[in-house]
Scaffold this motif. Structure first.
Motif, PDB file in Angstrom:
ATOM      1  N   ARG A   1       0.948  -1.099   0.022  1.00 38.66           N
ATOM      2  CA  ARG A   1       0.029  -0.086   0.020  1.00 38.66           C
ATOM      3  C   ARG A   1       0.966   1.210  -0.007  1.00 38.66           C
ATOM      4  NH1 ARG A   1      -3.356  -3.323   3.380  1.00 38.66           N
ATOM      5  NH2 ARG A   1      -2.661  -2.324   5.360  1.00 38.66           N
TER       6      ARG A   1
ATOM      7  N   HIS B   1      -4.426  -5.359  -0.397  1.00 40.26           N
ATOM      8  CA  HIS B   1      -5.592  -5.703   0.271  1.00 40.26           C
ATOM      9  C   HIS B   1      -5.764  -6.915   0.489  1.00 40.26           C
ATOM     10  CE1 HIS B   1      -6.783  -1.435   0.313  1.00 40.26           C
ATOM     11  NE2 HIS B   1      -6.730  -1.425  -1.069  1.00 40.26           N
TER      12      HIS B   1
ATOM     13  N   ARG C   1      -7.851  -1.114  -7.855  1.00 39.56           N
ATOM     14  CA  ARG C   1      -8.222  -0.015  -7.171  1.00 39.56           C
ATOM     15  C   ARG C   1      -7.738   0.298  -5.848  1.00 39.56           C
ATOM     16  NH1 ARG C   1     -12.314  -2.642  -9.460  1.00 39.56           N
ATOM     17  NH2 ARG C   1     -12.932  -3.781  -7.705  1.00 39.56           N
ATOM     18  N   GLY C   2      -7.621   1.464  -5.537  1.00 42.95           N
ATOM     19  CA  GLY C   2      -7.103   2.060  -4.212  1.00 42.95           C
ATOM     20  C   GLY C   2      -7.749   1.645  -3.178  1.00 42.95           C
ATOM     21  N   ASN C   3      -9.263   1.755  -3.044  1.00 44.18           N
ATOM     22  CA  ASN C   3      -9.916   1.291  -1.917  1.00 44.18           C
ATOM     23  C   ASN C   3     -10.188   0.031  -1.863  1.00 44.18           C
ATOM     24  OD1 ASN C   3     -10.443   4.019  -1.240  1.00 44.18           O
ATOM     25  ND2 ASN C   3     -12.171   4.046  -2.690  1.00 44.18           N
ATOM     26  N   ASP C   4     -10.327  -0.640  -0.603  1.00 46.98           N
ATOM     27  CA  ASP C   4     -10.242  -2.021  -0.325  1.00 46.98           C
ATOM     28  C   ASP C   4     -11.830  -2.546  -0.804  1.00 46.98           C
ATOM     29  OD1 ASP C   4     -10.545  -4.809   0.455  1.00 46.98           O
ATOM     30  OD2 ASP C   4      -9.960  -4.255   2.634  1.00 46.98           O
ATOM     31  N   SER C   5     -12.124  -2.833  -1.944  1.00 46.71           N
ATOM     32  CA  SER C   5     -13.404  -3.087  -2.321  1.00 46.71           C
ATOM     33  C   SER C   5     -13.493  -4.671  -2.709  1.00 46.71           C
ATOM     34  CB  SER C   5     -13.732  -2.422  -3.663  1.00 46.71           C
ATOM     35  OG  SER C   5     -12.784  -2.677  -4.610  1.00 46.71           O
TER      36      SER C   5
END
Length: 413
Positions: free
Chosen positions: A263, A297, A313-317
């Motif tokens: 990250r 992630h 993607r940057g967010n943890d989806s």
């Protein structure tokens, strides 16, 4: 050392060097073009090539590089035919270099059909196991009904289960009657892709096993544990038989919820990419394989990255994937903190083993839906240990034998 180098390695390295030169040329040209445009410090970077004389120079560099690279590749191909087939004897040094290269650039090696790309297979003693009943019986004459599959981590290979004279597979063979097999795979590919292939290979392995299988256990170190969880998901979706024979899973330092260092690399990419004067350099930070970016992630499924090109993607989806039902699951974590309690323990939990935080290794998460249900008695934490110490710790070996011996089989559910 030179005797262990294969001509296919040299051809692959030559091709990779050619591609690296072309990539560096693109990077420098991009930087040159943005400087000539004189944009504002935070203006949008341009990815267009340069024009006129400058563009002619860069096109010339690319043309010469391709010509030389192609000639070297052809020459090494002729040399390989003259020398005959490469030796199949494994070299720890060569295997280590190839494993590291696959970890960092493995997806690129596959995309370009580079001979340095590692193909997934089960091995024993560094030799590939042919997955037919007769061949397995010959390769493993003392095979028993209890199988333990060991799955290595990022930038590593199956030979590295042996560390400081210790091998958990050999310990389980001596202490619990298991027949160990070791997975060898390209850790630079997406975890979900490796998971799907492992699910397929396990099905073939168990069908070809020369004696009736009474117990299947899997031990995954680091990324290897994520690949195993992904394989279980694929096996359940496809209705594969081995999933019903799986009795135990042990995770050694597995980043179930990601690793902070990856990250941090993504953060650096974002910062460098904000300016046209540093955007070209940000591309150097992106020389990370799909497997590494999955560790941000802890992605397990195609849906966690599909459609997002190389970097996720940057967010943890990611999709929450629970531990497999009906399997005794165990988690082992390590911390650099020398002893439990106090501020040292808090710092040690945050730093973990130097690569994986303790909470991530034990499946803990602030969101209930993402927590992994490891029973308290199925968790173990080693103090004063780093990420690789999990591979040769006598305490880890003892706990593995206690957990995986037949009398200890029980569900974590």
């Amino acid at each position: 050392m030179l005797r262990s180098v294969k001509t296919s390695d040299l051809r692959g390295a030559g091709r990779l060097a050619t591609e690296a030169t072309l990539g560096l040329t693109d990077l420098v040209e991009n930087l040159h073009h943005n400087i000539l445009r004189v944009p504002g410090p935070l203006g949008p970077p341009s990815l267009l090539p340069t024009r006129g004389i400058t563009g002619l120079v860069y096109r010339g560099i690319r043309g010469v590089t391709r010509l030389v690279g192609g000639s070297v590749d052809a020459l090494l191909g002729q040399l390989q035919r003259l020398l005959g087939p490469d030796s199949s004897a494994p070299s720890a040094e060569r295997e280590g270099v190839i494993a590291a290269l696959n970890g960092v650039l493995g997806d690129h090696l596959v995309a370009t059909a580079n001979p340095l790309a590692t193909t997934m297979r089960f091995r024993s003693g560094g030799q590939a196991l042919p997955l037919t009943e007769a061949a397995l019986a010959a390769a493993l004459p003392h095979a028993g009904g209890r199988i333990v599959a060991l799955v290595h981590g990022l930038c590593m290979n199956d030979l590295q289960w042996q560390r400081k004279g210790h091998d958990h597979g050999a310990a389980l063979a001596a202490g619990a009657g298991f027949t160990p097999v070791y997975l060898h795979y390209n850790t630079g590919l997406h975890i979900s892709r490796n998971g799907a292939e492992l699910a397929r290979l396990l099905e073939v392995l168990l069908q070809a096993w020369p004696v009736p299988v009474t117990q299947l256990a899997i031990v995954g170190h680091s990324m290897g544990g994520l690949v195993v969880r992904s394989a279980c998901h694929h096996a359940e979706a496809a209705g594969l038989g081995w999933r019903q024979q799986l009795r135990q899973l042990v995770f050694l330092g597995t980043p179930h919820h990601g690793a902070p260092l990856e990250r941090g690399g993504h953060w650096l990419d974002t910062i460098l990419g904000a300016s046209p004067y540093t955007a070209a350099y940000a591309r150097l930070g992106q020389v990370r394989s799909a497997g590494i970016t999955d560790l941000r992630h802890g992605n397990l499924l195609d849906a966690d990255w599909d459609g997002s090109e190389h970097l996720p993607r940057g967010n943890d989806s990611r999709t929450a994937v629970p531990l497999p039902q009906g399997v005794a699951c165990y988690a082992m974590a390590a911390t650099l903190a020398p002893e439990p309690g106090g501020l040292k323990s808090l710092k040690g939990h945050l730093l973990g083993d130097g690569l994986v935080p303790v909470a991530s290794a034990l499946g803990q998460h602030r969101l209930v839906a993402r927590r992994l249900a490891f029973a308290p008695e199925n968790q173990w934490l080693g103090h004063g240990m780093n990420h690789l110490d999990l591979l040769d710790s006598a305490d880890v070996a003892t706990r593995l034998i206690q957990w995986l011996a037949p009398r200890r089989v029980r569900s974590s559910r």
